[in-house]
Design a protein around this motif. Structure first.
Motif, short mmCIF file in Angstrom:
data_model
loop_
_atom_site.label_atom_id
_atom_site.label_comp_id
_atom_site.label_asym_id
_atom_site.label_seq_id
_atom_site.Cartn_x
_atom_site.Cartn_y
_atom_site.Cartn_z
N ALA A 249 0.84 -1.20 0.00
CA ALA A 249 0.00 0.00 0.00
C ALA A 249 0.88 1.25 0.00
N GLY A 250 2.01 1.18 0.69
CA GLY A 250 2.92 2.32 0.74
C GLY A 250 3.50 2.66 -0.63
N ALA A 251 3.79 1.63 -1.42
CA ALA A 251 4.34 1.88 -2.75
C ALA A 251 3.31 2.59 -3.63
N VAL A 252 2.05 2.15 -3.53
CA VAL A 252 1.00 2.79 -4.32
C VAL A 252 0.81 4.23 -3.85
N MET A 253 0.81 4.41 -2.52
CA MET A 253 0.58 5.75 -1.98
C MET A 253 1.74 6.68 -2.32
N GLU A 254 2.94 6.13 -2.39
CA GLU A 254 4.09 6.96 -2.79
C GLU A 254 3.83 7.56 -4.17
#
Lengths: 373, 373
Positions: A249-254
């Protein structure tokens, strides 16, 4: 959804149809097209630096003080952040202080950690600092848990004068402050209100989250605190075993942050939520019986209603649901089961027509009930 | 990566280049093209039923006993699962029992929860059930934490006879068993070895995870236990506040399971890891000095070396790193700092050429060191 179905004004979740699926898809497509598969591996305990960099840039753009990537720790949301702080900074039996009323699920997290909870009142200017001062003359709490901006459940924001006094008290009594700031960017004044961290950078751990400003399903948030405080948190065993929280999820949010999608969505929901808030405040003012009072909230998600002191809103709830409307009873939000005559309403989860219908049902129900007593 | 760089045979993570990026991209594209945005909202505390259904189907296909979706609770991985069980089933000061040696980060999670830890030995047939029986004659531990299949760090699997005896002991002493089964599907016999839950369905909470069989960055796993045990866990305050774990990663994994991508990847890495394991076992047998012994592991990730009793592998580690190789010292894996003469090696993180180089460096280093003592 008008009609026989219960309109539950107690739900404190975003409206499903508003969840930013198009932005999420765009961010995911962007991320998946980039080379690299770091997000499939264990992340560093603090979270990937590139993600922290994007969050720092985002927060710096929306708040009056610059945020440093090294002062952020990625969490699986504010609830995880809170539990992580408790794991490292408290022991069972420790005393902590909360606002009365406060966020009800936080009370369950404190229970699970075996903490002794005390409360101080909150009024239209936020936490009652005089009451805290008095409490600190006889108690030595390990930390204060506060929702200082667009409070859950009352909607109020701590005044500048009280912020300064709170910071002074914390320094004098060596009190740690856990500031639950998940509604921080949903305030009327928005960028102008600093995080509570600005008042006491070494003593405040600020909990942030994308749940209220993007999507709860990300399970992604952050703790904003000094490097020394974060270094202490990073020794948590579960964190060391699992690695940093929510890498996918962090990669997408980045990507969502880098592409400006979070900025755009936040602008949209700030306007929309403010419109719904004004709508609900107008409706409540126009329809509620005069013995029901409330402070217009400064932003966030919630309005807090006060009924006459003899009313128990928890006991009333089944009858209200029969009348097609629900809410969160005040006693749920109190460490001591207090505020039984209050209720929390949320203005973000429904469209204006449903908010209208819900408020009118509630007002009619309360008029009938208060007359009957 | 041969040459001057240290080959760290202690790393217990998948090899980055093996992480299934193509499968992940395919599953994500599949999921993102479907209608619906449920994964952006708070998930039910137990996790979405459709995801639990896919996991149940997957586990049923790989294990001898059917798995029911209602007996699964979605976690953010086995570490989260472990902490969740401890939060709900222990209190600080409670005694728990672990294998000696055990998974070292679990010991940190127990420390954070204020638990008193006791150990029982583990040999080539797994946990020493006689020793546990004896311990239970004087102690009343709240639970046993065990890694019954392809143990971390020893690589051994609990024998069928001991499984049955362990189940009997648990029933007699009302002992809860937390079975960390993250390596369960990476065993030689694979499908033929049942989860420890099969031996004591009402007393075993089995922790599973996609970290070792797909990708750690998902932060996605499950607890497999009876409905009654799960109902108790679902009262956890953090879980109630945050909702079900990792909805976004779960949505992608649901597609990876439905498309058969997890099955295919698991088949691939089972073969690959088994080949690396045989390779390392051959190398170690051929190159280690005779006073260093080990049991060939049954699968999983690890080989456990025993050096002469006077050796302290933790003290040796800096010199080993100078010689270009590293490992996890045995004392790290012991609740009492025991097993100082042992070390844990991992055979999955490197290609065979690097495994060869690493094992040869280690053997040469140990030959020189053991001669010098």
């Amino acid at each position: 959804m008008t009609g026989a179905h219960v309109i539950d004004l107690g739900i404190g979740e975003p409206q499903p149809r508003l969840l930013p699926l198009d932005s999420f898809r765009q961010a995911a497509a962007h991320r998946l097209a980039l080379p690299g598969n770091d997000y499939l591996q264990y992340a560093p305990e603090q979270g990937w630096g590139s993600l922290r960099g994007e969050i720092a840039r985002f927060l710096t753009g929306w708040t009056p003080h610059p945020v440093e990537p090294d002062e952020l720790l990625i969490t699986a949301g504010a609830s995880h952040g809170l539990d992580l702080v408790l794991s490292r900074c408290t022991r069972p039996g420790d005393t902590i202080v909360v606002e009365d009323p406060t966020y009800f699920f936080a009370l369950e997290v404190f229970r699970d950690r075996g903490l002794r909870v005390l409360g101080v009142p909150i009024d239209g200017d936020g936490l009652d600092v005089d009451a805290l001062d008095e409490l600190l003359s006889t108690e030595r709490p390990r930390l204060l848990y506060t929702v200082p901006v667009c409070n859950n459940p009352t909607g109020v924001t701590l005044s500048p004068g009280r912020r300064a006094r709170l910071a002074g008290l914390a320094a004098r009594h060596d009190l740690l402050i856990v500031a639950d700031e998940v509604y921080h960017l949903l305030g009327d004044a928005g960028p102008a209100v600093p995080s509570l961290r600005a008042a006491a950078p070494d003593r405040v751990l600020s909990l942030g989250s994308f749940s209220k400003i993007f999507a709860p399903g990300l399970r992604l948030g952050w703790i904003h605190a000094s490097r020394e405080r974060l270094a202490h948190l990073l020794q948590d065993g579960e964190l060391r075993s699992a690695g940093g929280a929510s890498p996918v999820a962090g990669a997408v949010m980045e990507s969502a942050l880098a592409l400006g999608l979070q900025d755009r969505f936040l602008k949209e929901i700030r306007e929309l939520y403010a419109a719904r808030r004004r709508h609900m405040v107008r409706l409540l003012a126009a329809t509620l019986p005069p013995e029901v009072t409330f402070e217009p909230p400064d932003g966030g998600y919630y309005v807090w209603l006060r009924l006459p002191g003899h009313v128990d809103t928890a006991a009333l709830l089944p009858a209200a649901a029969q009348a097609g409307v629900a809410y969160r009873p005040g006693s749920l939000c109190s460490w001591r089961g207090g505020h039984a005559c209050c209720m929390r309403l949320c203005f973000v989860h429904y469209d204006e027509p449903d908010l209208t219908e819900g408020c009118e049902r509630l007002a009619a129900f309360l008029r009938a009930h208060l007359r009957a007593l």
